[in-house]
Design a protein around this motif. Structure first.
Motif, PDB file in Angstrom:
ATOM      1  N   SER A 109       0.719  -1.244  -0.055  1.00 13.13           N
ATOM      2  CA  SER A 109       0.119  -0.048  -0.014  1.00 13.13           C
ATOM      3  C   SER A 109       0.906   1.408   0.072  1.00 13.13           C
ATOM      4  O   SER A 109       0.256   2.525   0.070  1.00 13.13           O
ATOM      5  CB  SER A 109      -0.890   0.002   1.188  1.00 13.13           C
ATOM      6  OG  SER A 109      -0.230  -0.207   2.520  1.00 13.13           O
ATOM      7  N   HIS A 158      10.798  -0.025   0.972  1.00 12.20           N
ATOM      8  CA  HIS A 158      11.274  -1.362   0.809  1.00 12.20           C
ATOM      9  C   HIS A 158      12.578  -1.569   2.183  1.00 12.20           C
ATOM     10  O   HIS A 158      13.022  -2.659   2.378  1.00 12.20           O
ATOM     11  CB  HIS A 158      11.822  -1.727  -0.410  1.00 12.20           C
ATOM     12  CG  HIS A 158      13.221  -1.047  -0.967  1.00 12.20           C
ATOM     13  ND1 HIS A 158      13.061   0.238  -1.549  1.00 12.20           N
ATOM     14  CD2 HIS A 158      14.376  -1.403  -0.798  1.00 12.20           C
ATOM     15  CE1 HIS A 158      14.349   0.588  -1.811  1.00 12.20           C
ATOM     16  NE2 HIS A 158      15.182  -0.159  -1.438  1.00 12.20           N
TER      17      HIS A 158
ATOM     18  N   GLN B 231      -2.768  -2.149  -7.977  1.00 11.59           N
ATOM     19  CA  GLN B 231      -1.827  -2.278  -6.770  1.00 11.59           C
ATOM     20  C   GLN B 231      -2.535  -1.442  -5.472  1.00 11.59           C
ATOM     21  O   GLN B 231      -3.251  -0.491  -5.620  1.00 11.59           O
ATOM     22  CB  GLN B 231      -0.398  -1.551  -6.917  1.00 11.59           C
ATOM     23  CG  GLN B 231       0.263  -2.164  -8.020  1.00 11.59           C
ATOM     24  CD  GLN B 231       1.022  -3.560  -7.373  1.00 11.59           C
ATOM     25  OE1 GLN B 231       1.425  -3.701  -6.217  1.00 11.59           O
ATOM     26  NE2 GLN B 231       0.901  -4.759  -8.202  1.00 11.59           N
ATOM     27  N   ASP B 232      -2.188  -2.017  -4.232  1.00  8.81           N
ATOM     28  CA  ASP B 232      -2.712  -1.381  -3.293  1.00  8.81           C
ATOM     29  C   ASP B 232      -2.323   0.254  -2.943  1.00  8.81           C
ATOM     30  O   ASP B 232      -2.874   0.980  -2.409  1.00  8.81           O
ATOM     31  CB  ASP B 232      -2.283  -2.167  -1.945  1.00  8.81           C
ATOM     32  CG  ASP B 232      -2.944  -3.316  -1.864  1.00  8.81           C
ATOM     33  OD1 ASP B 232      -3.978  -3.929  -2.580  1.00  8.81           O
ATOM     34  OD2 ASP B 232      -2.735  -4.118  -0.805  1.00  8.81           O
ATOM     35  N   TYR B 233      -1.157   0.485  -3.563  1.00 14.21           N
ATOM     36  CA  TYR B 233      -0.582   1.754  -3.274  1.00 14.21           C
ATOM     37  C   TYR B 233      -1.491   2.992  -4.113  1.00 14.21           C
ATOM     38  O   TYR B 233      -1.663   4.201  -3.603  1.00 14.21           O
ATOM     39  CB  TYR B 233       0.653   2.139  -3.525  1.00 14.21           C
ATOM     40  CG  TYR B 233       1.250   1.890  -5.149  1.00 14.21           C
ATOM     41  CD1 TYR B 233       0.917   3.084  -5.889  1.00 14.21           C
ATOM     42  CD2 TYR B 233       1.822   0.775  -5.412  1.00 14.21           C
ATOM     43  CE1 TYR B 233       1.443   2.855  -7.097  1.00 14.21           C
ATOM     44  CE2 TYR B 233       2.075   0.744  -6.909  1.00 14.21           C
ATOM     45  CZ  TYR B 233       1.836   1.730  -7.733  1.00 14.21           C
ATOM     46  OH  TYR B 233       2.375   1.822  -8.911  1.00 14.21           O
ATOM     47  N   THR B 246      -3.433  12.943 -10.684  1.00 15.08           N
ATOM     48  CA  THR B 246      -2.224  12.816  -9.771  1.00 15.08           C
ATOM     49  C   THR B 246      -1.889  11.276  -9.681  1.00 15.08           C
ATOM     50  O   THR B 246      -0.939  10.737 -10.029  1.00 15.08           O
ATOM     51  CB  THR B 246      -2.128  13.375  -8.682  1.00 15.08           C
ATOM     52  OG1 THR B 246      -2.681  14.885  -8.897  1.00 15.08           O
ATOM     53  CG2 THR B 246      -0.887  13.514  -7.933  1.00 15.08           C
ATOM     54  N   VAL B 250       1.132  10.401 -11.745  1.00 21.12           N
ATOM     55  CA  VAL B 250       2.193  10.201 -10.835  1.00 21.12           C
ATOM     56  C   VAL B 250       2.614   8.960 -10.275  1.00 21.12           C
ATOM     57  O   VAL B 250       3.507   8.350 -10.617  1.00 21.12           O
ATOM     58  CB  VAL B 250       2.190  11.421  -9.806  1.00 21.12           C
ATOM     59  CG1 VAL B 250       3.316  11.235  -8.873  1.00 21.12           C
ATOM     60  CG2 VAL B 250       1.811  12.817 -10.368  1.00 21.12           C
ATOM     61  N   HIS B 251       1.448   8.490  -9.663  1.00 19.51           N
ATOM     62  CA  HIS B 251       1.627   7.322  -8.900  1.00 19.51           C
ATOM     63  C   HIS B 251       1.737   6.071  -9.876  1.00 19.51           C
ATOM     64  O   HIS B 251       2.745   5.346  -9.814  1.00 19.51           O
ATOM     65  CB  HIS B 251       0.458   6.866  -8.023  1.00 19.51           C
ATOM     66  CG  HIS B 251       0.642   7.837  -6.809  1.00 19.51           C
ATOM     67  ND1 HIS B 251       1.174   7.443  -5.453  1.00 19.51           N
ATOM     68  CD2 HIS B 251       0.288   9.097  -6.604  1.00 19.51           C
ATOM     69  CE1 HIS B 251       0.923   8.373  -4.752  1.00 19.51           C
ATOM     70  NE2 HIS B 251       0.686   9.555  -5.405  1.00 19.51           N
ATOM     71  N   ARG B 254       4.328   6.679 -13.077  1.00 19.31           N
ATOM     72  CA  ARG B 254       5.886   6.562 -12.929  1.00 19.31           C
ATOM     73  C   ARG B 254       6.335   5.132 -12.549  1.00 19.31           C
ATOM     74  O   ARG B 254       7.582   4.798 -12.857  1.00 19.31           O
ATOM     75  CB  ARG B 254       6.153   7.353 -11.665  1.00 19.31           C
ATOM     76  CG  ARG B 254       6.345   8.821 -12.102  1.00 19.31           C
ATOM     77  CD  ARG B 254       6.790   9.806 -10.802  1.00 19.31           C
ATOM     78  NE  ARG B 254       6.756  10.891 -11.415  1.00 19.31           N
ATOM     79  CZ  ARG B 254       6.965  12.065 -10.458  1.00 19.31           C
ATOM     80  NH1 ARG B 254       7.556  11.635  -9.133  1.00 19.31           N
ATOM     81  NH2 ARG B 254       6.749  13.163 -10.794  1.00 19.31           N
ATOM     82  N   ASN B 255       5.435   4.274 -11.735  1.00 14.14           N
ATOM     83  CA  ASN B 255       5.824   2.956 -11.665  1.00 14.14           C
ATOM     84  C   ASN B 255       5.806   1.956 -12.962  1.00 14.14           C
ATOM     85  O   ASN B 255       6.596   1.050 -13.049  1.00 14.14           O
ATOM     86  CB  ASN B 255       5.168   2.407 -10.500  1.00 14.14           C
ATOM     87  CG  ASN B 255       5.718   3.015  -9.170  1.00 14.14           C
ATOM     88  OD1 ASN B 255       6.549   2.268  -8.549  1.00 14.14           O
ATOM     89  ND2 ASN B 255       4.847   3.819  -8.498  1.00 14.14           N
ATOM     90  N   LEU B 328      15.842   4.152 -11.854  1.00 15.98           N
ATOM     91  CA  LEU B 328      14.392   4.701 -11.758  1.00 15.98           C
ATOM     92  C   LEU B 328      13.675   3.800 -10.711  1.00 15.98           C
ATOM     93  O   LEU B 328      12.777   4.322  -9.970  1.00 15.98           O
ATOM     94  CB  LEU B 328      13.659   4.132 -13.014  1.00 15.98           C
ATOM     95  CG  LEU B 328      14.093   5.097 -14.140  1.00 15.98           C
ATOM     96  CD1 LEU B 328      13.050   4.127 -15.672  1.00 15.98           C
ATOM     97  CD2 LEU B 328      13.763   6.328 -14.221  1.00 15.98           C
ATOM     98  N   PRO B 330      14.023   2.478  -6.849  1.00  9.79           N
ATOM     99  CA  PRO B 330      15.042   2.656  -5.722  1.00  9.79           C
ATOM    100  C   PRO B 330      14.995   1.347  -5.127  1.00  9.79           C
ATOM    101  O   PRO B 330      15.887   1.072  -4.209  1.00  9.79           O
ATOM    102  CB  PRO B 330      14.092   3.340  -4.636  1.00  9.79           C
ATOM    103  CG  PRO B 330      12.683   3.497  -5.485  1.00  9.79           C
ATOM    104  CD  PRO B 330      12.731   3.153  -6.841  1.00  9.79           C
ATOM    105  N   ARG B 331      14.340   0.191  -5.256  1.00 13.14           N
ATOM    106  CA  ARG B 331      14.332  -0.970  -4.909  1.00 13.14           C
ATOM    107  C   ARG B 331      15.564  -1.707  -5.351  1.00 13.14           C
ATOM    108  O   ARG B 331      16.028  -2.819  -4.472  1.00 13.14           O
ATOM    109  CB  ARG B 331      12.959  -1.876  -4.877  1.00 13.14           C
ATOM    110  CG  ARG B 331      11.788  -1.476  -4.042  1.00 13.14           C
ATOM    111  CD  ARG B 331      10.736  -2.056  -4.395  1.00 13.14           C
ATOM    112  NE  ARG B 331      10.084  -1.634  -5.892  1.00 13.14           N
ATOM    113  CZ  ARG B 331       9.009  -2.141  -6.484  1.00 13.14           C
ATOM    114  NH1 ARG B 331       8.384  -2.983  -5.906  1.00 13.14           N
ATOM    115  NH2 ARG B 331       8.947  -1.495  -7.698  1.00 13.14           N
TER     116      ARG B 331
END
Lengths: 345, 335
Positions: A109, A158, B231-233, B246, B250-251, B254-255, B328, B330-331
């Protein structure tokens, strides 16, 4: 019992959330998944209403529908005096600060490409006009409130543990001074040791900011710990709603009784003497719910009337609501076969 | 990230040497004869002498090492001399084309602009079309826009460019007479009029190739958006009360762009490789066309050099894609 004299903060009436099922070559509409089917509940200011039920009973859907994260099928939702059941999403956006949600999966989330400061600060940018420094102060303030070190502000989700991520999610939910927070199984994805921390944090925050929670969980002992009143859901409907102590002491609905009998007892002597109510069979599909009472296919007390008439959700004692044919207003005890016979005659 | 890049570059060296050897062996094994295209009146002993003069009499390892020396030492030195006006001196033999007797690198430099203009432009246009189509298709999944988009990309994907190319020539050049059917590479852009002509002659090849590229990338974009939209986010972002714009741009976007950007980067070497068929259809004498006539003429040094340069580009852009992924997302951490 402790019905607040003033109007409840959240008032849900006849809420229905049906998801259409399309099938066949032309993707025709062949039915509905009745995830939430006609539920009504009130949440009073500064209280915690626990919403329990087994997996797939529609409790998460109910939580999301109450916040209008779905376009609901039917019913009315009033939050803090505003009816939001049919309001369009753009107007609703401006009401979002008042009502927030803490999600179940703290990993999924949170946007993986945003830093903690970005995640917590984004609603501030959208809904408040703060200068950059004021915003950063507010972010730090929130991080302090949920117990995250300020130095974490520029890290990505993460890089945190599950409990820390959930704290980020809580900080985010608190950012806009909400009155009402839906906690959608906030502890289900966490270790037991972390669960207690997060629940205590939620309680502290409730006290400090006067928050109102709708606490969704399948963990009956955790709900007993945190909730003031508890609603039990089964297959899209609320089967029983009562003040916490009353529900745990004298459950009226057969499903609630079965559910509570499944909670393990820490004392092994008492545990061995306890009578378990073992439900047989599976939960029916919410796309094809039984006629009559939703629970009739598994209820140990089911009789003909249960398979024909859907019991009304009614108040059987002050503040104690249930939907069962065999519970009468006068008897506070579980209605056994005698009550069933009375109802039949 | 820097050490990672350097390590990858160092690893690329043995890979590329192996690739160059494999290409060389494959070409040598192929039954091609550089004198086969010469007039039939040339007697066999003369043909044999021509072959000897091209160095075909030497053993294969001598020829391979010679090519290596010419390509890895002589050509870079020559380039340095040209760029900086130095005079390093020494008698250096460059990689010469057997067909034209001119250095292969010069041929490539001559043909690069045509390819970059036509094929490169088609890639840019394709990406610019594909991204919005993919985004809207995913956001309105199963709407009529999505259905039409799916259909068009299936067509673009499955109908080969030698068919669409000829089809647009028939329609727009023969019937309507709007655009020239042959790309004139000698055309110079000097003023507005000649610029318009350049645009006109580019439209058809660019459109044909762009359709093909857009079909692929829009599918990737759509799939990636769909992955992220659920996705949950995204729900979190909506619950925050963000604008729908947005949330999506944006969310989600971008992913979703992370895998798409790498796919786009991986496709760049194809631009340099030229679109052999499309260049052929529209008579664009770019790198693809150079490769095909070299293969036909048994011009081994040209084929070898061109193929090797493509291999370098592919390895390079694989690295670029990996590095972009690390930048791109960060993980992902390289060290």
């Amino acid at each position: 019992m402790n019905e607040a004299p003033s109007a409840p903060l959240v008032r849900v009436r006849g809420l229905k959330m049906h998801f259409p099922v399309h099938a066949g070559l032309l993707r025709r509409h062949v039915g509905d998944i009745k995830a939430v089917d006609d539920i009504s509940l009130d949440v009073n200011e500064s209280e915690t209403l626990g919403l329990v039920g087994e997996s797939g009973c529609g409790k998460s859907t109910a939580g999301r529908a109450v916040l209008r994260l779905y376009d609901i099928t039917d019913g009315s939702i009033t939050i803090d005096g505003t009816d939001i059941s049919n309001i369009d999403q753009d107007k609703l956006r401006h009401l979002r600060p008042k009502m927030q949600m803490i999600f179940q999966d703290p990993q999924a989330s949170l946007n993986p490409r945003m830093t903690v400061a970005g995640i917590v600060g984004e609603p501030l940018v959208e809904h408040m006009s703060l200068s950059k420094n004021e915003r950063l102060d507010r972010i730090y303030e929130l991080m302090d409130a949920v117990g995250l070190a300020r130095s974490f502000a520029n890290r990505y989700p993460h890089e945190f543990s599950g409990g820390q991520r959930q704290r980020i999610g809580i900080a985010r939910a608190l950012a806009l001074h909400p009155k009402f927070i839906v906690c959608d199984e906030p502890i289900a994805a966490l270790d037991v040791s972390i669960q207690a921390q997060v629940v205590n944090l939620l309680e502290d925050l409730q006290e400090r900011f006067g928050l109102t929670y709708l606490f969704i969980s399948h963990d009956l002992s955790m709900v007993r710990h945190i909730a003031d009143r508890v609603a039990v859901m089964y297959l899209g409907k609320i089967v029983e709603l009562a003040p916490r102590d009353e529900l745990y002491a004298t459950p009226l609905h057969p499903y609630t009784q079965a559910l509570l009998s499944a909670v393990p007892e820490p004392d092994p002597v008492r545990e061995s003497q306890r009578k378990h109510i073992i439900l047989t069979g599976d939960v029916p599909s919410p796309a094809n719910a039984p006629v009559g009472c939703n629970f009739c296919t598994r209820c140990p007390k089911a009789e003909d009337i249960c398979r024909q008439i859907d019991p009304e959700f009614r108040e059987v004692a002050p503040g104690h609501f249930t939907a069962c044919h065999f519970v009468t207003d006068t008897t506070r005890k579980t209605a056994g076969s005698t009550a069933g016979n009375e109802a039949n005659t | 990230m820097l050490t990672y890049t350097i390590r990858r570059l160092l690893l690329a060296i043995p890979t590329l040497i192996a690739i160059s050897l494999i290409i060389f062996l494959l070409l040598d094994l192929a039954p091609s004869d550089p004198t086969a295209n010469l007039p039939l009146t040339i007697p066999p002993d003369v043909r044999e002498k021509i072959r000897q003069s091209l160095g075909l009499g030497d053993p294969i390892y001598i020829r391979y090492l010679l090519w290596c020396k010419q390509f890895f030492v002589n050509e870079p030195l020559n380039m340095l001399e040209q760029w900086f006006g130095w005079d390093i001196g020494g008698d250096r033999l460059r990689v010469l084309s057997w067909q034209t007797r001119s250095p292969v690198v010069d041929l490539i430099v001559q043909r690069m602009p045509q390819t970059l203009w036509v094929v490169g432009m088609s890639y840019v246009v394709g990406v610019l079309i594909a991204l919005p189509i993919g985004i809207i298709s995913a956001y309105r999944q199963y709407s009529w826009f999505d259905q039409v988009g799916t259909f068009v990309s299936m067509v673009g994907f499955s109908v080969p460019t030698f068919f669409t190319g000829v089809l647009v020539i028939v329609i727009f050049s023969v019937w309507l007479g709007w655009f020239p059917s042959i790309y004139d590479t000698t055309h110079q852009v000097t003023d507005w009029q000649s610029f318009l002509f350049q645009i006109k002659q580019m439209i058809m090849p660019v459109a044909v190739l762009a359709l093909f590229n857009a079909a692929q990338i829009s599918r990737f974009m759509r799939a990636s958006m769909l992955d992220n939209l659920n996705q949950d986010y995204v729900r979190t972002a909506r619950a925050k009360g963000m604008r729908e714009r947005t949330v999506v741009l944006v969310h989600v976007l971008r992913n979703s762009l992370i895998p798409v950007v790498t796919v786009i980067a991986l496709g760049v070497p194809q631009i340099f490789g030229g679109a052999i068929i499309t260049e052929q259809v529209f008579k664009v004498n770019g790198l693809g066309q150079l490769l095909i006539i070299s293969i036909q003429g048994g011009d081994l040094p040209t084929v070898q050099t061109l193929t090797f340069i493509f291999a370098v580009l592919i390895i390079l852009f694989n690295l670029v894609a990996d590095v972009l992924y690390g930048v791109l997302d960060p993980r992902i951490r390289y060290d």
